[in-house]
Design a protein around this motif. Structure first.
Motif, short mmCIF file in Angstrom:
data_model
loop_
_atom_site.label_atom_id
_atom_site.label_comp_id
_atom_site.label_asym_id
_atom_site.label_seq_id
_atom_site.Cartn_x
_atom_site.Cartn_y
_atom_site.Cartn_z
N THR A 82 0.83 -1.20 0.00
CA THR A 82 0.00 0.00 0.00
C THR A 82 0.86 1.25 0.00
N MET A 100 0.09 5.07 1.35
CA MET A 100 -0.88 5.88 2.08
C MET A 100 -0.42 7.34 2.08
N GLU A 120 -5.38 5.76 0.99
CA GLU A 120 -4.60 4.98 0.05
C GLU A 120 -4.49 5.71 -1.28
N HIS A 133 -3.69 5.50 -5.12
CA HIS A 133 -3.62 4.62 -6.28
C HIS A 133 -4.37 5.30 -7.42
#
Length: 509
Positions: free
Chosen positions: A317, A319, A324, A326
């Motif tokens: 991940t 952060m 998060e 993405h």
């Protein structure tokens, strides 16, 4: 020692700019003569007037080669006269092989057809002569930037040249590749080949030079015997003032974590291979996090992935402020992360457009009303960055491709900062930039952290990495090879981590 080349009162003008102003110096046969100076000092222009890119009727003064005035109308004339040039920018064809690029236009033939066996044989022999471990049949586009630069060098050196001009030839090379090139240049000197060497890297300059000429603001300031001067003196001549501290100190005010990367693994979708494996680190408000490692270790891929521009996330991940991350690059920019890419001309600039056009390119939505750009607001914001970054040009309307490399880098940096980011990723921010401009960028990094911004810097120069970073992570083959605080880091520790040697984890939180 015989004089091979002489510049006599050479002046070169562009619209509104005097690039060379009454430059005079000579070059002895068989010597390595380095040119030093800040970006825009005239170094590359000196190379171009000699190589024929700027023909003899486009400048005032004379250039004498073997006592005769040169009247080159193009690069073909200089090549016939025995002048070979290695430019800072690559001039290779990515879809052709190493051998095809090296012998492009001079392929060995039999019966009117290319003799492929002979072509690859000659290339293998050339590469062996230069001590380069490259496959003659490899596609150039599949090589790293450093390897491509070495192909460019072999291409230039294959002919029987007597004078070699090298304009920032090591800008994209790893330390080992730089060592190979410098040994090649020393070997050429032993063969009687004369070299003009342009570089911002003073360690290289002093390791190979017989004499050094310093340029400043288009003028030839002084020519010195290398063994009779030192780096400090050269820097003072370059900038016209004393630089007391190359890495300006600052008081660190590290705050909360703004970015957290946990167990990150990333796949390259083109090759299918995993390029980042189990990456873990944190970035805190107000700090400079340095990322080191050898070329190909995954430094650029890491920044590009977090920025949303590269790779498929296999696991882990990222952060950002508890959320998060993405997303695509436009979304990442909106969230407050900016990236300065290492390849400014390919990914950072629209070269045939103005400074102002480029500066505001990533901020158009913010400076627009109802879908139309507020030109008055755009101009004012552009002008603020144009002035604060000390971009050397007549104004915002100047076309970017006419700027020196250092000023182009400032435009890219200004474009990133104009988005008002909370995190700034800087990938090789001082590559190809002179000492004075480097200090300006270091001071800008300090100003960003004073404002509470977090900065991540990728650099291949270990003194720079150590001089500006609060903490450092070192990548080795796509994974973290070591982590260090600024107080613990040494060049030996960083290089050991970059080469995969076992190092005790000494990270201090």
């Amino acid at each position: 020692m015989t004089t091979l080349l002489e510049y006599k009162h050479v002046t070169k003008r562009f619209p509104g700019v005097i690039a060379l102003n009454d430059v005079s110096f000579d070059l002895r046969a068989g010597e390595i003569h380095s040119l030093c100076g800040e970006n825009g000092a005239g170094k590359s222009t000196l190379i171009k007037v000699l190589s024929g890119i700027y023909p003899s009727d486009s400048y005032d003064g004379d250039i004498l080669l073997n006592g005769q005035v040169t009247n080159f109308t193009g690069i073909a004339d200089s090549a016939v006269a025995g002048v070979a040039v290695i430019y800072q920018e690559l001039a290779l064809i990515p879809d052709m092989t190493v051998a095809e690029n090296i012998f492009l236009g001079a392929e060995p033939t039999t019966g009117g057809f290319v003799n492929w066996h002979e072509l690859y044989k000659r290339t293998a022999n050339l590469l062996d002569d230069f001590g380069l471990n490259l496959d003659p049949a490899a596609r150039v586009g599949d090589l790293g930037i450093g390897q491509q630069q070495l192909v460019e060098i072999v291409k230039a050196l294959k002919s029987d040249s007597k004078l070699l001009l090298l304009d920032e030839p090591t800008a994209a090379l790893t330390e080992s590749e730089v060592d190979i090139l410098l040994e090649i240049i020393k070997g050429l000197k032993q063969k009687g080949i004369t070299c003009i060497y342009v570089s911002h890297k003073l360690d290289e300059v002093f390791s190979i030079s017989d004499r050094i000429t310093v340029l400043r603001d288009g003028k030839s300031i002084i020519t010195l015997e290398a063994e009779e001067t030192d780096k400090h003196a050269i820097i003072c001549h370059m900038v016209g003032r004393e630089i007391e501290d190359l890495f300006p100190r600052r008081q660190s005010h590290v705050g909360e974590t703004v970015l957290s990367v946990e167990n990150l693994s990333v796949r390259n979708p083109e090759t299918g291979g995993t390029v980042l494996r189990d990456i873990n680190f944190e970035l805190k408000k107000g700090e400079v996090l340095g990322i080191g490692g050898l070329m190909g270790a995954g430094r650029t891929e890491l920044l590009m992935h977090i920025f949303g521009a590269f790779g498929v996330r296999e696991s882990g991940t990222v952060m950002y402020l508890g959320e998060e991350l993405h997303h695509t690059p436009p979304e990442v920019i909106k969230k407050g992360i900016a990236l300065l890419n290492e390849d400014r001309k390919r990914f950072g600039l629209i070269l045939d457009h103005s400074i102002g056009f480029n500066l505001s390119l990533s901020s158009l939505e913010r400076i627009s009303k109802k879908g139309f750009i507020d030109e008055n607001k755009e101009f004012k914001e552009n002008e603020s960055y144009f002035n604060s970054l000390s971009i050397k040009a007549q104004g915002q309307e100047t076309v970017v491709q006419t700027l020196s490399g250092g000023n182009q880098q400032k435009v890219v940096l200004g474009k990133a900062l104009m988005t008002n980011p909370e995190i700034v990723f800087l990938d090789e921010p001082t590559r190809g930039i002179d000492v004075g401009a480097k200090v300006e960028i270091y001071e800008l990094i300090n100003a960003l952290t004073e404002e509470g911004k977090a900065v991540v810097v990728v650099s291949s120069e270990l003194p720079e990495l150590m001089g500006i970073s609060d903490r450092m992570i070192v990548l080795y083959e796509g994974t973290v090879g070591g982590m260090f605080s600024s107080s613990e880091a040494t060049q030996e520790k960083i290089m050991a981590a970059a080469m995969g040697q076992k190092i005790q984890d000494t990270t201090h939180e």
